[in-house]
Write an enzyme that holds these catalytic residues in place. Structure first.
Site, PDB file in Angstrom:
ATOM      1  N   ARG A   1       2.013   2.009  -3.647  1.00  0.00           N
ATOM      2  CA  ARG A   1       0.328   2.721  -4.215  1.00  0.00           C
ATOM      3  C   ARG A   1       0.636   4.171  -4.094  1.00  0.00           C
ATOM      4  O   ARG A   1      -0.501   5.204  -4.661  1.00  0.00           O
ATOM      5  CB  ARG A   1      -0.766   2.277  -4.293  1.00  0.00           C
ATOM      6  CG  ARG A   1      -0.217   0.435  -5.351  1.00  0.00           C
ATOM      7  CD  ARG A   1      -1.290  -0.922  -4.391  1.00  0.00           C
ATOM      8  NE  ARG A   1      -3.237   0.233  -4.772  1.00  0.00           N
ATOM      9  CZ  ARG A   1      -4.308  -1.184  -4.750  1.00  0.00           C
ATOM     10  NH1 ARG A   1      -3.792  -1.728  -3.646  1.00  0.00           N
ATOM     11  NH2 ARG A   1      -4.891   0.034  -5.125  1.00  0.00           N
TER      12      ARG A   1
ATOM     13  N   GLY B   1     -15.399   1.975 -15.918  1.00  0.00           N
ATOM     14  CA  GLY B   1     -14.459   1.197 -15.727  1.00  0.00           C
ATOM     15  C   GLY B   1     -14.304   0.158 -14.580  1.00  0.00           C
ATOM     16  O   GLY B   1     -12.836  -0.028 -13.847  1.00  0.00           O
ATOM     17  N   THR B   2     -15.044  -0.737 -14.561  1.00  0.00           N
ATOM     18  CA  THR B   2     -15.296  -1.662 -13.994  1.00  0.00           C
ATOM     19  C   THR B   2     -15.751  -3.526 -14.606  1.00  0.00           C
ATOM     20  O   THR B   2     -16.277  -2.868 -15.242  1.00  0.00           O
ATOM     21  CB  THR B   2     -15.950  -1.543 -12.536  1.00  0.00           C
ATOM     22  OG1 THR B   2     -16.267  -2.549 -11.298  1.00  0.00           O
ATOM     23  CG2 THR B   2     -17.325  -1.450 -12.794  1.00  0.00           C
ATOM     24  N   SER B   3     -14.832  -4.217 -14.008  1.00  0.00           N
ATOM     25  CA  SER B   3     -15.476  -5.739 -14.374  1.00  0.00           C
ATOM     26  C   SER B   3     -16.373  -6.258 -14.339  1.00  0.00           C
ATOM     27  O   SER B   3     -16.947  -6.916 -14.428  1.00  0.00           O
ATOM     28  CB  SER B   3     -14.289  -6.396 -14.131  1.00  0.00           C
ATOM     29  OG  SER B   3     -13.602  -6.434 -13.211  1.00  0.00           O
TER      30      SER B   3
ATOM     31  N   ASN C   1     -12.940   2.241  -6.518  1.00  0.00           N
ATOM     32  CA  ASN C   1     -11.394   2.712  -6.357  1.00  0.00           C
ATOM     33  C   ASN C   1     -10.674   3.189  -4.917  1.00  0.00           C
ATOM     34  O   ASN C   1     -11.569   4.374  -3.815  1.00  0.00           O
ATOM     35  CB  ASN C   1     -11.014   3.430  -6.986  1.00  0.00           C
ATOM     36  CG  ASN C   1     -11.358   3.158  -8.217  1.00  0.00           C
ATOM     37  OD1 ASN C   1     -11.017   1.750  -9.017  1.00  0.00           O
ATOM     38  ND2 ASN C   1     -11.754   3.956  -9.368  1.00  0.00           N
ATOM     39  N   VAL C   2      -9.565   3.379  -4.453  1.00  0.00           N
ATOM     40  CA  VAL C   2      -9.003   3.953  -3.278  1.00  0.00           C
ATOM     41  C   VAL C   2      -8.117   5.002  -3.498  1.00  0.00           C
ATOM     42  O   VAL C   2      -8.049   5.506  -2.771  1.00  0.00           O
ATOM     43  CB  VAL C   2      -8.901   2.771  -2.041  1.00  0.00           C
ATOM     44  CG1 VAL C   2      -9.350   1.666  -2.453  1.00  0.00           C
ATOM     45  CG2 VAL C   2      -7.163   2.391  -3.568  1.00  0.00           C
TER      46      VAL C   2
ATOM     47  N   TYR D   1       1.055  -1.305   0.152  1.00  0.00           N
ATOM     48  CA  TYR D   1      -0.136   0.189   0.138  1.00  0.00           C
ATOM     49  C   TYR D   1       0.602   1.423   0.112  1.00  0.00           C
ATOM     50  O   TYR D   1       0.630   2.410  -0.428  1.00  0.00           O
ATOM     51  CB  TYR D   1      -0.888  -0.065   1.149  1.00  0.00           C
ATOM     52  CG  TYR D   1      -2.441  -0.901   1.348  1.00  0.00           C
ATOM     53  CD1 TYR D   1      -2.016  -1.718   1.718  1.00  0.00           C
ATOM     54  CD2 TYR D   1      -3.386  -0.834   0.098  1.00  0.00           C
ATOM     55  CE1 TYR D   1      -3.055  -3.533   0.914  1.00  0.00           C
ATOM     56  CE2 TYR D   1      -4.041  -1.845   0.107  1.00  0.00           C
ATOM     57  CZ  TYR D   1      -4.194  -3.163   0.460  1.00  0.00           C
ATOM     58  OH  TYR D   1      -4.753  -4.043  -0.192  1.00  0.00           O
TER      59      TYR D   1
ATOM     60  N   HIS E   1     -14.867   0.524  -0.837  1.00  0.00           N
ATOM     61  CA  HIS E   1     -13.541   0.008  -0.462  1.00  0.00           C
ATOM     62  C   HIS E   1     -12.119   0.487   0.043  1.00  0.00           C
ATOM     63  O   HIS E   1     -11.341   0.018   0.034  1.00  0.00           O
ATOM     64  CB  HIS E   1     -12.869  -0.908  -1.979  1.00  0.00           C
ATOM     65  CG  HIS E   1     -14.018  -1.671  -2.472  1.00  0.00           C
ATOM     66  ND1 HIS E   1     -13.542  -2.599  -4.138  1.00  0.00           N
ATOM     67  CD2 HIS E   1     -14.968  -2.527  -1.893  1.00  0.00           C
ATOM     68  CE1 HIS E   1     -14.730  -2.967  -4.168  1.00  0.00           C
ATOM     69  NE2 HIS E   1     -15.544  -3.480  -2.779  1.00  0.00           N
TER      70      HIS E   1
HETATM   71  N1  APR Z   1     -11.013   3.149 -19.736  1.00  0.00           N
HETATM   72  C1  APR Z   1     -12.243   2.520 -18.833  1.00  0.00           C
HETATM   73  N2  APR Z   1     -11.461   1.021 -18.637  1.00  0.00           N
HETATM   74  C2  APR Z   1     -10.965   0.250 -18.776  1.00  0.00           C
HETATM   75  C3  APR Z   1      -9.800   0.684 -19.239  1.00  0.00           C
HETATM   76  C4  APR Z   1      -9.872   2.563 -19.354  1.00  0.00           C
HETATM   77  N3  APR Z   1      -8.889   3.440 -19.924  1.00  0.00           N
HETATM   78  N4  APR Z   1      -8.582   0.882 -18.890  1.00  0.00           N
HETATM   79  C5  APR Z   1      -9.599  -1.010 -19.008  1.00  0.00           C
HETATM   80  N5  APR Z   1     -10.926  -0.593 -18.471  1.00  0.00           N
HETATM   81  C6  APR Z   1     -11.687  -1.955 -17.454  1.00  0.00           C
HETATM   82  C7  APR Z   1     -11.150  -3.148 -18.178  1.00  0.00           C
HETATM   83  O1  APR Z   1     -12.052  -3.485 -19.095  1.00  0.00           O
HETATM   84  C8  APR Z   1     -12.016  -3.433 -17.020  1.00  0.00           C
HETATM   85  O2  APR Z   1     -13.317  -3.839 -16.648  1.00  0.00           O
HETATM   86  O3  APR Z   1     -11.579  -1.147 -16.159  1.00  0.00           O
HETATM   87  C9  APR Z   1     -11.927  -2.530 -15.389  1.00  0.00           C
HETATM   88  C10 APR Z   1     -10.851  -3.423 -14.692  1.00  0.00           C
HETATM   89  O4  APR Z   1     -11.788  -4.483 -13.472  1.00  0.00           O
HETATM   90  P1  APR Z   1     -10.615  -4.378 -12.736  1.00  0.00           P
HETATM   91  O5  APR Z   1      -9.312  -4.380 -13.116  1.00  0.00           O
HETATM   92  O6  APR Z   1     -11.090  -5.988 -12.052  1.00  0.00           O
HETATM   93  O7  APR Z   1     -11.030  -3.337 -11.750  1.00  0.00           O
HETATM   94  P2  APR Z   1     -12.345  -3.518 -10.565  1.00  0.00           P
HETATM   95  O8  APR Z   1     -13.848  -3.555 -11.742  1.00  0.00           O
HETATM   96  O9  APR Z   1     -12.072  -2.003  -9.831  1.00  0.00           O
HETATM   97  O10 APR Z   1     -11.955  -4.275  -9.677  1.00  0.00           O
HETATM   98  C11 APR Z   1     -13.283  -4.646  -8.671  1.00  0.00           C
HETATM   99  O11 APR Z   1     -11.773  -5.815  -7.326  1.00  0.00           O
HETATM  100  O12 APR Z   1      -9.533  -6.719  -6.092  1.00  0.00           O
HETATM  101  C12 APR Z   1     -10.284  -5.600  -6.484  1.00  0.00           C
HETATM  102  O13 APR Z   1     -10.751  -3.885  -4.401  1.00  0.00           O
HETATM  103  C13 APR Z   1     -10.470  -3.841  -5.548  1.00  0.00           C
HETATM  104  O14 APR Z   1     -11.716  -2.154  -6.053  1.00  0.00           O
HETATM  105  C14 APR Z   1     -11.538  -3.066  -7.030  1.00  0.00           C
HETATM  106  C15 APR Z   1     -12.230  -4.637  -7.164  1.00  0.00           C
END
Ligand code: APR
Length: 240
Positions: free
Chosen positions: A59, A178-180, A90-91, A56, A107
């Site tokens: 980061r 921007g989240t999976s 996001n943190v 941490y 988170h």
């Molecule tokens: N613009 C938009 N989206 C993007 C970009 C970009 N430039 N680059 C990547 N992405 C997308 C990817 O396609 C993916 O869907 O952002 C997403 C990132 O996914 P993760 O890396 O899984 O991040 P996140 O969804 O925030 O993870 C959720 O998992 O590990 C834990 O606590 C952690 O908060 C986090 C949680």
């Protein structure tokens, strides 16, 4: 004065990617270079607190060198036209630094640390380290116990989730950016939307997620490009 429509933004690591902050699951993401169980679980903290602190600290140090990007800024600018609530996984503090005024961190927050004895004893990292990033073994709370990152680790409760659901239940629009959508309970937030709410999903990869709403529009772009397009769409009736 017409009632301002309410937007809830669910953001993930992808919204900060163009600021240079690593995501978790993309190529060369954080979870590719670290095992979650080694740095982001209560067991990891018990087993090797120094390794967790180092993960941490690195980061937090990087966060001092990055800036909000155009997507953060456009999301903040929507507050001129809408009642905007950010619910972020996001943190980092990039939404706040971009000017968003209502940000809920599901988170935790990288720039905060807390007591291992009393979770209500939360400090800003600047109170511990004038450089603004380093938390060390031996840094203690007012009650004398070791300080830990103010982060929700895997296996820990997500205390802000009830508040996030309450906010979502009265939203007119949800922007998911921007989240999976792989990590619950955050990923399930859209299920709490009113039935007729619009959902916009901005991500270069279409998330593999089962939306129950028919009102979902995918903008398969990076955050900055997608937000430019969506900002125009959402403000066209205000800006003649
Ligand atoms: N613009 C938009 N989206 C993007 C970009 C970009 N430039 N680059 C990547 N992405 C997308 C990817 O396609 C993916 O869907 O952002 C997403 C990132 O996914 P993760 O890396 O899984 O991040 P996140 O969804 O925030 O993870 C959720 O998992 O590990 C834990 O606590 C952690 O908060 C986090 C949680």
């Amino acid at each position: 004065m017409n009632q301002r429509q309410k937007i809830v933004v669910l953001s993930g690591a992808g919204v900060s990617a163009e600021s240079g902050v690593a995501t978790f699951r993309d190529h060369n993401g954080l979870w590719e270079n670290h095992r979650i169980e080694d740095v982001a679980t209560p067991e990891a903290w018990r087993k090797n607190p120094a390794l967790v602190l180092e993960f941490y600290n690195k980061r937090r140090k990087q966060l001092l060198e990055v800036q909000p990007n155009e997507a953060h800024l456009l999301i903040a600018e929507l507050e001129k036209y809408y009642d905007v609530y950010i619910i972020t996984q996001n943190v980092d503090d990039l939404h706040e630094r971009a000017g968003s005024t209502k940000v809920l961190h599901l988170h935790g927050e990288l720039k905060k640390v807390r007591s291992t004895l009393d979770e209500n004893l939360v400090y800003h990292i600047n109170e511990i380290d004038p450089k603004g990033w380093e938390l060390k073994l031996g840094d203690r709370c007012a009650k004398g116990s070791q300080l830990r990152p103010h982060i929700v680790w895997f296996g820990e409760l997500v205390p802000m989730m009830e508040e996030a659901i309450r906010i979502t239940q009265t939203a007119n629009i949800m922007i998911i950016i921007g989240t999976s959508l792989l990590v619950y309970p955050a990923a399930g937030l859209s299920y709490y939307l009113p039935k007729n709410a619009s959902i916009y999903v901005i991500d270069p990869q279409k998330p593999d997620f089962l939306f129950t709403s028919p009102f979902v529009k995918f903008i398969t772009q990076k955050a900055t490009t997608g937000m430019k397009e969506l900002f125009k769409e959402l403000t066209k009736d205000f800006i003649n």
